[in-house]
Structure formats: structure tokens, C-alpha cells
Design a protein around this motif. Structure first.
Motif, PDB file in Angstrom:
ATOM      1  N   PRO A 188       0.804  -1.225   0.000  1.00 39.90           N
ATOM      2  CA  PRO A 188       0.000   0.000   0.000  1.00 39.90           C
ATOM      3  C   PRO A 188       0.838   1.277   0.000  1.00 39.90           C
ATOM      4  O   PRO A 188       0.532   2.217  -0.751  1.00 39.90           O
ATOM      5  CB  PRO A 188      -0.837  -0.127   1.274  1.00 39.90           C
ATOM      6  CG  PRO A 188      -0.956  -1.595   1.494  1.00 39.90           C
ATOM      7  CD  PRO A 188       0.371  -2.144   1.092  1.00 39.90           C
ATOM      8  N   ALA A 189       1.879   1.343   0.822  1.00 40.76           N
ATOM      9  CA  ALA A 189       2.716   2.544   0.840  1.00 40.76           C
ATOM     10  C   ALA A 189       3.427   2.729  -0.498  1.00 40.76           C
ATOM     11  O   ALA A 189       3.546   3.853  -1.001  1.00 40.76           O
ATOM     12  CB  ALA A 189       3.733   2.473   1.978  1.00 40.76           C
ATOM     13  N   ALA A 190       3.905   1.632  -1.085  1.00 42.50           N
ATOM     14  CA  ALA A 190       4.559   1.718  -2.391  1.00 42.50           C
ATOM     15  C   ALA A 190       3.578   2.205  -3.455  1.00 42.50           C
ATOM     16  O   ALA A 190       3.921   3.042  -4.306  1.00 42.50           O
ATOM     17  CB  ALA A 190       5.138   0.360  -2.771  1.00 42.50           C
ATOM     18  N   PHE A 191       2.348   1.686  -3.410  1.00 46.26           N
ATOM     19  CA  PHE A 191       1.320   2.108  -4.356  1.00 46.26           C
ATOM     20  C   PHE A 191       1.008   3.585  -4.191  1.00 46.26           C
ATOM     21  O   PHE A 191       0.925   4.339  -5.181  1.00 46.26           O
ATOM     22  CB  PHE A 191       0.054   1.271  -4.134  1.00 46.26           C
ATOM     23  CG  PHE A 191      -1.108   1.658  -5.012  1.00 46.26           C
ATOM     24  CD1 PHE A 191      -1.284   1.064  -6.250  1.00 46.26           C
ATOM     25  CD2 PHE A 191      -2.020   2.624  -4.603  1.00 46.26           C
ATOM     26  CE1 PHE A 191      -2.356   1.428  -7.068  1.00 46.26           C
ATOM     27  CE2 PHE A 191      -3.082   2.993  -5.403  1.00 46.26           C
ATOM     28  CZ  PHE A 191      -3.252   2.391  -6.643  1.00 46.26           C
ATOM     29  N   LEU A 192       0.845   4.025  -2.945  1.00 45.64           N
ATOM     30  CA  LEU A 192       0.515   5.430  -2.699  1.00 45.64           C
ATOM     31  C   LEU A 192       1.661   6.356  -3.108  1.00 45.64           C
ATOM     32  O   LEU A 192       1.421   7.430  -3.679  1.00 45.64           O
ATOM     33  CB  LEU A 192       0.171   5.647  -1.223  1.00 45.64           C
ATOM     34  CG  LEU A 192      -1.196   5.139  -0.763  1.00 45.64           C
ATOM     35  CD1 LEU A 192      -1.332   5.278   0.743  1.00 45.64           C
ATOM     36  CD2 LEU A 192      -2.332   5.896  -1.471  1.00 45.64           C
ATOM     37  N   ALA A 193       2.899   5.955  -2.827  1.00 45.12           N
ATOM     38  CA  ALA A 193       4.035   6.797  -3.206  1.00 45.12           C
ATOM     39  C   ALA A 193       4.075   6.995  -4.718  1.00 45.12           C
ATOM     40  O   ALA A 193       4.300   8.113  -5.212  1.00 45.12           O
ATOM     41  CB  ALA A 193       5.337   6.177  -2.707  1.00 45.12           C
ATOM     42  N   GLU A 194       3.837   5.919  -5.460  1.00 48.89           N
ATOM     43  CA  GLU A 194       3.824   6.032  -6.925  1.00 48.89           C
ATOM     44  C   GLU A 194       2.664   6.906  -7.384  1.00 48.89           C
ATOM     45  O   GLU A 194       2.821   7.761  -8.257  1.00 48.89           O
ATOM     46  CB  GLU A 194       3.723   4.646  -7.547  1.00 48.89           C
ATOM     47  CG  GLU A 194       3.771   4.668  -9.068  1.00 48.89           C
ATOM     48  CD  GLU A 194       3.795   3.281  -9.670  1.00 48.89           C
ATOM     49  OE1 GLU A 194       3.796   3.191 -10.918  1.00 48.89           O
ATOM     50  OE2 GLU A 194       3.815   2.288  -8.914  1.00 48.89           O
ATOM     51  N   ARG A 195       1.502   6.707  -6.792  1.00 51.43           N
ATOM     52  CA  ARG A 195       0.322   7.486  -7.155  1.00 51.43           C
ATOM     53  C   ARG A 195       0.500   8.973  -6.846  1.00 51.43           C
ATOM     54  O   ARG A 195       0.077   9.838  -7.621  1.00 51.43           O
ATOM     55  CB  ARG A 195      -0.896   6.933  -6.401  1.00 51.43           C
ATOM     56  CG  ARG A 195      -2.183   7.711  -6.601  1.00 51.43           C
ATOM     57  CD  ARG A 195      -2.756   7.563  -8.001  1.00 51.43           C
ATOM     58  NE  ARG A 195      -3.966   8.352  -8.134  1.00 51.43           N
ATOM     59  CZ  ARG A 195      -5.197   7.887  -7.881  1.00 51.43           C
ATOM     60  NH1 ARG A 195      -5.356   6.617  -7.493  1.00 51.43           N
ATOM     61  NH2 ARG A 195      -6.251   8.662  -8.008  1.00 51.43           N
ATOM     62  N   LEU A 196       1.155   9.269  -5.720  1.00 49.02           N
ATOM     63  CA  LEU A 196       1.337  10.667  -5.313  1.00 49.02           C
ATOM     64  C   LEU A 196       2.571  11.303  -5.951  1.00 49.02           C
ATOM     65  O   LEU A 196       2.788  12.502  -5.802  1.00 49.02           O
ATOM     66  CB  LEU A 196       1.458  10.757  -3.786  1.00 49.02           C
ATOM     67  CG  LEU A 196       0.301  10.191  -2.957  1.00 49.02           C
ATOM     68  CD1 LEU A 196       0.553  10.398  -1.470  1.00 49.02           C
ATOM     69  CD2 LEU A 196      -1.025  10.810  -3.366  1.00 49.02           C
ATOM     70  N   GLY A 197       3.389  10.481  -6.625  1.00 45.74           N
ATOM     71  CA  GLY A 197       4.594  11.007  -7.249  1.00 45.74           C
ATOM     72  C   GLY A 197       5.668  11.387  -6.251  1.00 45.74           C
ATOM     73  O   GLY A 197       6.450  12.312  -6.485  1.00 45.74           O
ATOM     74  N   THR A 198       5.728  10.658  -5.123  1.00 47.12           N
ATOM     75  CA  THR A 198       6.730  10.929  -4.097  1.00 47.12           C
ATOM     76  C   THR A 198       7.671   9.743  -3.974  1.00 47.12           C
ATOM     77  O   THR A 198       7.358   8.629  -4.400  1.00 47.12           O
ATOM     78  CB  THR A 198       6.071  11.201  -2.732  1.00 47.12           C
ATOM     79  OG1 THR A 198       5.325  10.049  -2.330  1.00 47.12           O
ATOM     80  CG2 THR A 198       5.135  12.400  -2.820  1.00 47.12           C
ATOM     81  N   GLU A 199       8.828   9.978  -3.379  1.00 52.00           N
ATOM     82  CA  GLU A 199       9.822   8.920  -3.210  1.00 52.00           C
ATOM     83  C   GLU A 199       9.456   8.044  -2.013  1.00 52.00           C
ATOM     84  O   GLU A 199       9.164   8.554  -0.927  1.00 52.00           O
ATOM     85  CB  GLU A 199      11.209   9.526  -2.998  1.00 52.00           C
ATOM     86  CG  GLU A 199      12.309   8.483  -2.858  1.00 52.00           C
ATOM     87  CD  GLU A 199      13.668   9.101  -2.597  1.00 52.00           C
ATOM     88  OE1 GLU A 199      14.632   8.326  -2.402  1.00 52.00           O
ATOM     89  OE2 GLU A 199      13.776  10.348  -2.574  1.00 52.00           O
TER      90      GLU A 199
END
Length: 280
Positions: free
Chosen positions: A239-250
Motif C-alpha cells: 500500500p505505501a509503495a502504491f501510494l508513493a507512486e500514485r502521489l509522485g513521491t519517493e
């Protein structure tokens, strides 16, 4: 270890046990699982050199008592508990917040609902599986865990849960034996005592929570999503990996796995300090 200042705070339906160390801007640490305030003992003193560090037992855990022991647990209420502590300890200045696992879910909801009160949030492996494309599979897992818990008891339910969280692919590499620090080993009895409440009341409520991704996008400059470097391939990493990609953050990687705070406290605390410094 420095003895903290200990207090209790009445909130809606519960009395929270909290502890405070140090001085400076407020850093609130929200524990996950059955950890409670004690799960941060190994890092709190070091962080207290720069911050007023507040830790607490979530409602229903350890020394934080519920008015109604059978009360349903909600992410919204747990996030409001964290807000009440912020209001008590830093009424005039926005705070920094770290949340681990289920505590990271509360931290995400706190950011969404009280953004003006937060300077920065670091969320380590929040199990918000509802954001994933295959969320239906994970709903079924949680249902199996609950059915097993009620029919067969705690340990069979934990076995079902652990099987559902494992890596996507089997590995033949032997796992290095991890020796827990003495403080963590000493908490084992309290951890086991809180486990039925966690499995029966926290897991189904928190893992069915779906954060508002559009609001997180608007607040992404205040959010650091983090995972354990040894968690790759596990459900709790995704989930954190998915959200980071979705939000465009590292996506930040911390030492160890989902419980890296417990297994690698010194390295974990140093990276957490750096994560907050990077945004100041």
C-alpha cells in the motif's frame, strides 16, 4: 533511558496513557499493532535531544482503558485521540507525527482531517489494502482471519493472517536469525495480552479503511511514505509503495521489515530523524 513525564488524558470513550520526553517542537509517535508507548522506548531518548517526544498507548491497549471494553474501534476515533494529544501538548504550533502500521493509518487520517495541525507525517507501512487493485482478495483474507478467530481462537487466526501477509514468491534464501533487544523481549507478555483485542477489533476496522487519495495528493508535500527494506514482496509493503507512486513521491526505505523499529531501533531512529530534518 530517561524517565518520561507520564500523564493521562480523557477522550471520548477512553482514558489514554501518554508519556513525554525532551523539549523542542512536538514529535508524536503513534504505535502500531500491540506495541503501545513502550515500543518507542529504544528511540525516544535520542529523538528527545531535538524534539518534545510524545508516545501513548492507543485506546484499549495496555494502560489506555476503554469505558466500554466491547466498543467497536474506528480509525476516525483513533485519529481523533492523536489530535487530542496534539492539542494538549502543542496547542499553538503544528507537530511532526510518525505512525507505524495501524498507527500509520491513524496518522494518514489525521493528516487528511487536521492538516493545519501537522508539519510533517512519516507513515511506515500503513496496511491500507483498500487502495490496491486487488483489494477484494485482501478483504477475503481479513474475513477468513475473523472467522478463524471466532471459531478456533487466537493462534489459528494468527496463522491464517501470517500466511496472507507473506511474500508474493517463495524464497530459498535462509532468513537471518533476529535477536530482539532486551526491551522488546520484555514486552512480549503485554503484547500477547493485547493480541486478541488487536486481531478481533483493530485489524478488521483498520484494514477496511480507505484513505481519500485525492486529499493525500493535495497534502503530499507533508507526507513521507516509508517501508522496511526487507518487506519487499509482502502485502504490508504494497500500500505505501502504491501510494508513493500514485502521489509522485519517493518511497523511503527503513532498516528491517514491518517491525524494523523493534529489530533495528538505532538505525531506524536515525533514519526517522533524517526524514524529518530533510523537510525542515
Amino acid at each position: 533511558m530517561t524517565d518520561p513525564t507520564i500523564g493521562s488524558l480523557r477522550v471520548n470513550g477512553a482514558t489514554l496513557h501518554y508519556e513525554v520526553r525532551g523539549q523542542g517542537p512536538l514529535l508524536l509517535l503513534i504505535p502500531g499493532g500491540t506495541g503501545g508507548a513502550a515500543s518507542f522506548d529504544a528511540i525516544a531518548d535520542d529523538l528527545a535531544a531535538e524534539y518534545t517526544v510524545a508516545t501513548y498507548d492507543p485506546r484499549g491497549m495496555s494502560r489506555s482503558t476503554l469505558d466500554d471494553p466491547e466498543a467497536e474501534q474506528r480509525v476516525t476515533e483513533h485519529a481523533d485521540d492523536a489530535f487530542r494529544i496534539l492539542e494538549l501538548l502543542s496547542p499553538d504550533e503544528p507537530a511532526r507525527v510518525f505512525g507505524a502500521s495501524s498507527g500509520a493509518i491513524a496518522a494518514l487520517h489525521l493528516l487528511i482531517t487536521r492538516p493545519q495541525r501537522l508539519e510533517r507525517v512519516v507513515a511506515h507501512e500503513p496496511p491500507v489494502v483498500e487502495v490496491l487493485p486487488d483489494a477484494a482478495e485482501h478483504r477475503a483474507l481479513i474475513a477468513r482471519v475473523q472467522a478463524t478467530f471466532h471459531a478456533q481462537g487466537l493462534m489459528p487466526a494468527m496463522a491464517v493472517f501470517a500466511a496472507g501477509l507473506k511474500k508474493d514468491v517463495d524464497t530459498t534464501e535462509p532468513k537471518a536469525e533476529i535477536k530482539l533487544p532486551p526491551q522488546a523481549a520484555a514486552r512480549a507478555e503485554q503484547t500477547m495480552a493485547d493480541l486478541p483485542y488487536f486481531v478481533g477489533r483493530i485489524v478488521p476496522s483498520f484494514m477496511s479503511y480507505a484513505p481519500d487519495i485525492h486529499q493525500l495528493e493535495a497534502l503530499s508535500d507533508r507526507l513521507v511514505l516509508a517501508c522496511g527494506q526487507d518487506s519487499r514482496g509482502e502485502l504490508l509493503y504494497r500500500p505505501a509503495a502504491f501510494l508513493a507512486e500514485r502521489l509522485g513521491t519517493e518511497l523511503q526505505h527503513f532498516p528491517g521489515g514491518h517491525t524494523g523499529l523493534t529489530t533495528h531501533p538505532a538505525e531506524f531512529g536515525e533514519l526517522l530523524r533524517k526524514a524529518f530534518r530533510a523537510w525542515t
